[in-house]
Motif scaffolding. Structure first.
Motif, mmCIF file in Angstrom:
data_model
loop_
_atom_site.group_PDB
_atom_site.id
_atom_site.type_symbol
_atom_site.label_atom_id
_atom_site.label_comp_id
_atom_site.label_asym_id
_atom_site.label_seq_id
_atom_site.Cartn_x
_atom_site.Cartn_y
_atom_site.Cartn_z
ATOM 1 N N VAL A 11 0.856 -1.193 0.000
ATOM 2 C CA VAL A 11 0.000 0.000 0.000
ATOM 3 C C VAL A 11 0.890 1.239 0.000
ATOM 4 N N PRO A 12 0.372 2.369 -0.460
ATOM 5 C CA PRO A 12 1.221 3.572 -0.454
ATOM 6 C C PRO A 12 1.434 4.081 0.969
ATOM 7 N N ARG A 13 2.643 4.557 1.228
ATOM 8 C CA ARG A 13 2.888 5.166 2.541
ATOM 9 C C ARG A 13 1.954 6.370 2.686
ATOM 10 N N GLY A 59 -13.849 9.525 -3.529
ATOM 11 C CA GLY A 59 -14.664 9.149 -4.679
ATOM 12 C C GLY A 59 -14.494 10.202 -5.736
ATOM 13 N N LYS A 60 -14.444 9.761 -6.967
ATOM 14 C CA LYS A 60 -14.239 10.592 -8.160
ATOM 15 C C LYS A 60 -13.044 11.543 -8.028
ATOM 16 N N GLY A 61 -12.036 11.079 -7.335
ATOM 17 C CA GLY A 61 -10.801 11.855 -7.263
ATOM 18 C C GLY A 61 -10.883 13.115 -6.420
ATOM 19 N N LEU A 62 -11.830 13.141 -5.483
ATOM 20 C CA LEU A 62 -12.033 14.323 -4.634
ATOM 21 C C LEU A 62 -10.765 14.740 -3.909
ATOM 22 N N GLY A 63 -10.360 15.982 -4.122
ATOM 23 C CA GLY A 63 -9.217 16.513 -3.380
ATOM 24 C C GLY A 63 -7.900 15.848 -3.718
ATOM 25 N N VAL A 64 -7.859 15.047 -4.791
ATOM 26 C CA VAL A 64 -6.592 14.394 -5.142
ATOM 27 C C VAL A 64 -5.720 15.393 -5.905
ATOM 28 N N ARG A 65 -4.583 15.723 -5.344
ATOM 29 C CA ARG A 65 -3.661 16.658 -5.980
ATOM 30 C C ARG A 65 -2.228 16.207 -5.756
ATOM 31 N N ASP A 74 -5.967 5.111 -18.550
ATOM 32 C CA ASP A 74 -4.852 5.925 -19.015
ATOM 33 C C ASP A 74 -4.712 7.162 -18.132
ATOM 34 N N THR A 75 -3.517 7.396 -17.591
ATOM 35 C CA THR A 75 -3.324 8.569 -16.737
ATOM 36 C C THR A 75 -2.327 9.550 -17.365
ATOM 37 N N SER A 76 -2.063 9.388 -18.663
ATOM 38 C CA SER A 76 -1.025 10.223 -19.278
ATOM 39 C C SER A 76 -1.399 11.704 -19.288
ATOM 40 N N SER A 121 -4.748 13.703 -15.196
ATOM 41 C CA SER A 121 -5.944 13.994 -14.403
ATOM 42 C C SER A 121 -6.156 12.898 -13.364
ATOM 43 N N PHE A 122 -6.690 13.281 -12.208
ATOM 44 C CA PHE A 122 -6.950 12.308 -11.146
ATOM 45 C C PHE A 122 -8.432 11.978 -11.047
ATOM 46 N N GLU A 123 -9.221 12.640 -11.870
ATOM 47 C CA GLU A 123 -10.659 12.372 -11.821
ATOM 48 C C GLU A 123 -10.961 11.216 -12.753
ATOM 49 N N LEU A 124 -11.283 10.066 -12.163
ATOM 50 C CA LEU A 124 -11.331 8.856 -12.975
ATOM 51 C C LEU A 124 -12.687 8.185 -12.989
ATOM 52 N N CYS A 125 -13.726 8.974 -12.812
ATOM 53 C CA CYS A 125 -15.066 8.405 -12.867
ATOM 54 C C CYS A 125 -15.249 7.699 -14.206
ATOM 55 N N TYR A 182 -4.354 0.916 -3.890
ATOM 56 C CA TYR A 182 -4.628 2.191 -3.200
ATOM 57 C C TYR A 182 -6.093 2.560 -3.107
ATOM 58 N N ASP A 183 -7.004 1.769 -3.659
ATOM 59 C CA ASP A 183 -8.409 2.210 -3.623
ATOM 60 C C ASP A 183 -9.348 1.014 -3.751
ATOM 61 N N ILE A 184 -10.365 1.013 -2.893
ATOM 62 C CA ILE A 184 -11.426 0.008 -2.997
ATOM 63 C C ILE A 184 -12.729 0.765 -3.217
ATOM 64 N N ASN A 185 -13.374 0.497 -4.328
ATOM 65 C CA ASN A 185 -14.661 1.127 -4.625
ATOM 66 C C ASN A 185 -15.750 0.081 -4.486
ATOM 67 N N THR A 186 -16.642 0.284 -3.531
ATOM 68 C CA THR A 186 -17.722 -0.694 -3.395
ATOM 69 C C THR A 186 -18.966 -0.224 -4.128
HETATM 70 N N1 ATP Z 1 -0.418 7.613 -4.351
HETATM 71 C C1 ATP Z 1 -0.685 7.874 -5.635
HETATM 72 N N2 ATP Z 1 0.317 8.010 -6.542
HETATM 73 C C2 ATP Z 1 0.047 8.295 -7.834
HETATM 74 N N3 ATP Z 1 -1.179 8.465 -8.344
HETATM 75 C C3 ATP Z 1 -2.216 8.327 -7.492
HETATM 76 C C4 ATP Z 1 -2.027 8.018 -6.112
HETATM 77 N N4 ATP Z 1 -3.228 7.953 -5.522
HETATM 78 C C5 ATP Z 1 -4.135 8.204 -6.470
HETATM 79 N N5 ATP Z 1 -3.543 8.442 -7.670
HETATM 80 C C6 ATP Z 1 -4.217 8.745 -8.932
HETATM 81 O O1 ATP Z 1 -5.409 9.472 -8.641
HETATM 82 C C7 ATP Z 1 -6.572 8.728 -8.991
HETATM 83 C C8 ATP Z 1 -7.664 8.937 -7.953
HETATM 84 O O2 ATP Z 1 -7.213 8.470 -6.690
HETATM 85 P P1 ATP Z 1 -8.129 7.576 -5.758
HETATM 86 O O3 ATP Z 1 -8.633 6.413 -6.522
HETATM 87 O O4 ATP Z 1 -7.400 7.295 -4.510
HETATM 88 O O5 ATP Z 1 -9.306 8.593 -5.453
HETATM 89 P P2 ATP Z 1 -10.871 8.376 -5.498
HETATM 90 O O6 ATP Z 1 -11.439 9.639 -4.974
HETATM 91 O O7 ATP Z 1 -11.240 7.104 -4.843
HETATM 92 O O8 ATP Z 1 -11.199 8.269 -7.030
HETATM 93 P P3 ATP Z 1 -12.196 7.279 -7.825
HETATM 94 O O9 ATP Z 1 -13.551 7.442 -7.248
HETATM 95 O O10 ATP Z 1 -12.050 7.797 -9.225
HETATM 96 O O11 ATP Z 1 -11.680 5.896 -7.655
HETATM 97 C C9 ATP Z 1 -6.059 7.301 -9.091
HETATM 98 O O12 ATP Z 1 -6.841 6.510 -9.911
HETATM 99 C C10 ATP Z 1 -4.655 7.475 -9.630
HETATM 100 O O13 ATP Z 1 -4.642 7.704 -11.019
#
Ligand code: ATP
Ligand code: MG
Length: 315
Positions: A117-119, A148-154, A209-211, A214-218, A279-283
């Motif tokens: 898991v990520p630190r 969820g939906k990449g909230l606050g992911v930066r 694809d994350t090229s 963007s972190f919003e991956l809905c 790093y993520d479990i979506n139920t």
């Molecule tokens: N530690 C990390 N290192 C690199 N990229 C990451 C990391 N954590 C998240 N990301 C990127 O950001 C995306 C969104 O992160 P995460 O899945 O944790 O958030 P989420 O809010 O649950 O989003 P979702 O609802 O889309 O699954 C990931 O799919 C990945 O591309």
């Protein structure tokens, strides 16, 4: 009049229902919806009556509060507690909603089960965020515990950048006050993988694809972003083949069984230094139409069959 046993879908976002409704209809599984929005309200929780017969499926989402439904998760907790106390069959039941709404809990459970898991450090409140970030070698990621939906992911490339963000009006307050700081995982190739499970069994994996960075991956159609000049969006989601016999998938199945999670999408990154980090479990999972079209099996159809079988068992 005794009502007919059916599948009861507990949710708060009607936009996500059509593909599932179509699959249930196609499989001949009778269902109704328990829509837990503020607008709709709900008066069906008579504590002295038996719940309507059938199978209950919770697909409550951690991001419900972002759609004007701040209480939907608590409504779900109340409803699921009551249903389970009455002995109703619930898919993704009371313990699972707590996993859905807490990346801290996801991390703890995955880590205890031996997954890489990520630190991560969870910070309560805004006050100590910058102090906590001193322990992270940039770049690092911030994300909401209840996401969820990449909230606050930066992603932050320096401590100064993070400090400026935390002090700025752009800072996004997490709904539960908990922000995670997390090591930035450098992918070997620019994609993440989301493995989908129904009835605890692997269905297919999606390559995201994350090229574009963007972190919003809905994955739902509703979230597709138009390309430049309104062009067709680049296909961000593709079927990832070749994982059926991967030991990681078998370990996920074991994990889901141990946690009582029956429908889920689990995400992992394969890093440049050879780790496979979960790093993520979506139920509450939404299926991408491109992937559905490319796959021999349809995840919504698998769900409909699974729920149909459970419904038969309750009769
Ligand atoms: N530690 C990390 N290192 C690199 N990229 C990451 C990391 N954590 C998240 N990301 C990127 O950001 C995306 C969104 O992160 P995460 O899945 O944790 O958030 P989420 O809010 O649950 O989003 P979702 O609802 O889309 O699954 C990931 O799919 C990945 O591309
Ligand atoms: Mg995710």
């Amino acid at each position: 009049m005794a009502s007919e046993a059916r599948v009861h879908v507990i949710h708060e976002n009607p936009e996500w229902i059509p593909p599932l409704a179509q699959a249930l209809i196609a499989e001949g599984v009778p269902f109704d919806e328990i829509l837990l929005t503020e607008e709709n309200g709900y008066s069906g929780l008579d504590l002295d009556a038996d719940p309507a017969p059938g199978v209950y499926w919770s697909r409550m989402s951690a991001s419900a509060h972002t759609r004007g439904n701040p209480h939907a998760k608590d409504y779900t907790r109340a409803l699921l507690s009551r249903l389970e106390a009455s002995g109703a069959r619930v898919v993704n039941g009371r313990p699972v909603i707590e996993i859905e709404v807490s990346k801290v809990q996801q991390h703890a459970l995955l880590s205890r089960a031996g997954f890489d898991v990520p630190r991560t450090v969870a910070v309560f409140g805004r006050e100590r965020l910058v102090e906590a970030a001193h322990d992270f070698a940039p770049p690092f990621i911030s994300k909401h515990n209840q996401g969820g939906k990449g909230l606050g992911v930066r992603k932050f490339d320096s401590l100064e950048e993070f400090e400026a963000y935390v002090a700025s009006p752009d800072f996004e307050e997490p709904i539960d006050g908990i922000t995670l700081l997390q090591e930035f995982l450098v992918a070997a190739e620019p994609f993440v993988t989301r493995a989908e499970f129904v009835g605890g069994r692997f269905v297919y994996a999606v390559r995201v694809d994350t090229s574009a960075g963007s972190f919003e991956l809905c994955p739902a159609d509703a979230c597709a972003v138009p390309g430049a000049d309104g062009a067709e969006p680049a296909p961000l989601f593709a079927l990832r083949e070749g994982l059926d016999d991967d030991p990681l998938i078998a370990r996920y199945e074991e994990f889901l069984a141990a946690q009582g999670i029956e429908i889920a999408g689990i995400e992992f990154i394969e890093t440049a230094d050879g780790r496979r980090v979960t790093y993520d479990i979506n139920t509450n999972t939404n299926y991408n139409p491109d992937v559905e079209a490319a796959s021999a099996v349809s995840a919504p159809r698998e769900i409909a069959r699974f729920l149909g079988r459970l419904l038969e068992e309750t009769r």
